[in-house]
Design a protein around this motif. Structure first.
Motif, PDB file in Angstrom:
ATOM      1  N   GLY A  99       5.635   3.995   2.982  1.00 16.14           N
ATOM      2  CA  GLY A  99       5.447   5.389   3.355  1.00 16.14           C
ATOM      3  C   GLY A  99       6.527   6.313   2.863  1.00 16.14           C
ATOM      4  O   GLY A  99       6.322   7.519   2.803  1.00 16.14           O
TER       5      GLY A  99
ATOM      6  N   LEU B  55       0.861  -1.185   0.000  1.00 13.82           N
ATOM      7  CA  LEU B  55       0.000   0.000   0.000  1.00 13.82           C
ATOM      8  C   LEU B  55       0.893   1.229   0.000  1.00 13.82           C
ATOM      9  O   LEU B  55       1.663   1.441   0.944  1.00 13.82           O
ATOM     10  N   GLN B  56       0.810   2.032  -1.054  1.00  9.57           N
ATOM     11  CA  GLN B  56       1.660   3.209  -1.188  1.00  9.57           C
ATOM     12  C   GLN B  56       0.855   4.467  -0.868  1.00  9.57           C
ATOM     13  O   GLN B  56      -0.151   4.752  -1.526  1.00  9.57           O
ATOM     14  N   PHE B  57       1.306   5.222   0.126  1.00 14.27           N
ATOM     15  CA  PHE B  57       0.634   6.442   0.571  1.00 14.27           C
ATOM     16  C   PHE B  57       1.585   7.630   0.413  1.00 14.27           C
ATOM     17  O   PHE B  57       2.780   7.512   0.737  1.00 14.27           O
TER      18      PHE B  57
ATOM     19  N   LEU C  44      -0.502   9.581   5.265  1.00 10.43           N
ATOM     20  CA  LEU C  44       0.055   8.550   6.144  1.00 10.43           C
ATOM     21  C   LEU C  44      -0.716   8.428   7.460  1.00 10.43           C
ATOM     22  O   LEU C  44      -0.628   7.403   8.132  1.00 10.43           O
TER      23      LEU C  44
ATOM     24  N   ALA D  68      -4.791  -0.176   6.270  1.00 12.97           N
ATOM     25  CA  ALA D  68      -4.136  -1.482   6.160  1.00 12.97           C
ATOM     26  C   ALA D  68      -4.787  -2.516   7.071  1.00 12.97           C
ATOM     27  O   ALA D  68      -4.999  -3.674   6.668  1.00 12.97           O
TER      28      ALA D  68
ATOM     29  N   ALA E 103      -2.938   5.492   7.028  1.00 21.99           N
ATOM     30  CA  ALA E 103      -2.358   4.271   6.469  1.00 21.99           C
ATOM     31  C   ALA E 103      -2.586   3.064   7.365  1.00 21.99           C
ATOM     32  O   ALA E 103      -2.984   1.986   6.896  1.00 21.99           O
TER      33      ALA E 103
ATOM     34  N   ILE F 206       2.901  -1.212   4.218  1.00 20.24           N
ATOM     35  CA  ILE F 206       2.744   0.220   3.968  1.00 20.24           C
ATOM     36  C   ILE F 206       4.069   0.773   3.445  1.00 20.24           C
ATOM     37  O   ILE F 206       5.101   0.668   4.105  1.00 20.24           O
TER      38      ILE F 206
END
Length: 485
Positions: A81, A52-54, A59, A66, A62, A79
């Protein structure tokens, strides 16, 4: 030394996220992050490990996102970040380090194809749009109901374009709605005919129509804040067509014709700086976008054909302190995604101009621009073979290389370049460097030739094997073994 060439390790731990990144209320979490669609994406692929790209401003949500996805899908979520270059590009390298089988990208995205085949789902967000205000603004900017117009938007406002078009179509006869060029689902068939794809968007043009015939109405951005996505559109749009923007919150419109003219004038100045340059620094930006190696080889070939020296620098995100370590460079060329190449620099101006690959193409290829409309290309992939905008270098015997050229900055006559072609069709990491023979000297080239360290020399089989020793300590202007003077 670490802070000069790269960001210190402590910066990632001490950096605070933007104040605007407040946590989203739990009741709105499913709608804002489209969790139902993300769950379907993960289940359809049967992935057990998902990245999962935030971006930094998201963030704060996040961990909650998740945890909810893990509970619903039963898959392990990682994650991402801290991206290596920019949050708009898909971080396939970070996903591979986590052993992820798929990636979900949240927030604004440049929609550039990733360098490696990895299933990606984009959640662009859904920014609120005042449809009535935007519709009245569109009517004020486009009084002629027969004029062809394209509806454009920032990615977070794309969900409202069809609703806005529904309000306008009873009056406007030739209205085209663009959509983000999201990757098609796995196993889906491409529509026939395929829509035109440009600027990270798809345009369902009718047969026989061209995008250059349309004006543009852009929904997005904010007042007083520079938008690299809007700059990308202004540079590439047909110069003779009207272009206006509208703030989705207030409905305030602005004619972008003057701004587009200033952007094009600035880019023409950068082309002149590239033509005057003798030493070019090629900045390897993001490594997660497809065909970046091919583009780097193409830029090196351009500079070689134009009689310029080029050096490849891998510094991550360019900053003025990093580039100040290379004063021998006349210009820098940033090889990055379209948004990364045009994004504003918050840390001040650079001591040398930073160009996009399109400016270097215009400066080094005498056959550029192609016949007909010549837009400013913001993505380096448009310059490579296979693109409709690709223009091959003329042969060495072509008269284009002997055309007299006068610098519009210095007023001096530029000598014709000596066409050079590489005998090796491939691109090796290390090649034997010839002796520097400066037939036409410049201050930057003279400084480079006098440096004690001028790059890596292969010397294969000529260097004896020795143990590791301690290197020099200090900074470039005052090493510890050089004394106080």
């Amino acid at each position: 030394m670490e802070s000069t060439f790269s960001s210190p390790a402590e910066a990632a731990l001490q950096r605070e996220t933007d104040a605007a990144g407040l946590p989203t209320p739990l009741a709105d979490l499913d709608r804002v992050y489209e969790l139902e669609r993300v769950v379907g994406f993960v289940r359809d692929l049967g992935c057990q490990r998902v990245a999962l790209q935030f971006p930094d401003q998201l963030l704060g949500d996040a961990a909650v996102v998740a945890a909810r996805l893990e509970e619903t899908t039963g898959s392990k979520m990682f994650i991402l970040g801290d991206t290596a270059y920019g949050s708009c590009c898909v971080d396939v390298l970070g996903a591979e380090q986590a052993g992820a089988q798929a990636l979900v990208h949240f927030g604004p995205a440049c929609l550039s194809p990733p360098a490696r085949p990895l299933p990606v789902a984009f959640v662009l967000g859904q920014r609120s749009v005042a449809l009535e205000l935007c519709a009245r603004a569109f009517e004020a900017q486009n009084p002629d109901p027969t004029a062809p117009v394209v509806l454009l938007s920032e990615p977070a406002c794309a969900h409202a374009l069809e609703a806005l078009a529904t309000l306008l179509r009873p009056r406007y006869l030739d209205l085209l709605v663009s959509s983000p060029a999201l990757p098609l689902p796995v196993g889906s068939l491409n529509p026939e005919p395929e829509p035109l794809e440009r600027f990270g968007r798809r345009f369902p043009l009718a047969p026989g129509r061209r995008l250059e015939e349309y004006g543009a109405f852009y929904v997005g951005g904010s007042e007083g804040s520079p938008d690299p996505d809007l700059s990308r559109l202004l540079l590439g749009w047909a110069p003779g067509q009207p272009f206006s923007s509208c703030c989705p919150d207030t409905g305030r419109t602005q004619d972008e014709g003057a701004r587009a003219g200033r952007l094009r004038a600035c880019r023409r100045y950068l082309v002149e700086r590239a033509r005057d340059a003798r030493v070019v620094g090629l900045l390897a930006g993001t490594l997660g976008v497809a065909r970046h190696r091919e583009a780097l080889a193409h830029l090196r070939k351009l500079t070689q054909a134009a009689g310029k020296r080029s050096y490849v620098l891998a510094l991550g995100r360019p900053t003025p302190p990093k580039l100040a370590n290379f004063p021998e460079m006349d210009v820098f060329v940033l090889l990055a995604c379209p948004l990364g190449a045009l994004s504003p620099q918050p840390s001040g101006s650079f001591f040398r101009p930073v160009l996009t690959p399109c400016e270097l193409e215009a400066a080094c290829n005498p056959a550029w621009p192609p016949p007909g409309l010549a837009p400013h290309l913001t993505h380096y992939e448009d310059l490579l073979p296979g693109s409709p905008f690709h223009v091959s270098l003329p042969p060495p015997e072509s008269e284009l290389w002997d055309t007299p050229d006068v610098s519009l900055i210095t007023g001096e006559l530029r000598p014709p370049p000596t066409w050079k072609s590489s005998n090796d069709p491939g691109c090796s990491a290390l090649t034997q460097r010839p002796q520097l023979e400066l037939t036409e000297s410049s201050p930057a080239a003279s400084f480079l030739s006098s440096r004690s360290w001028q790059g890596l020399q292969p010397c294969l089989g000529q260097t004896p094997v020795t143990g590791a020793v301690s290197g020099r300590r200090g900074i470039a202007i005052a090493y510890e073994d050089e004394g106080s003077n």
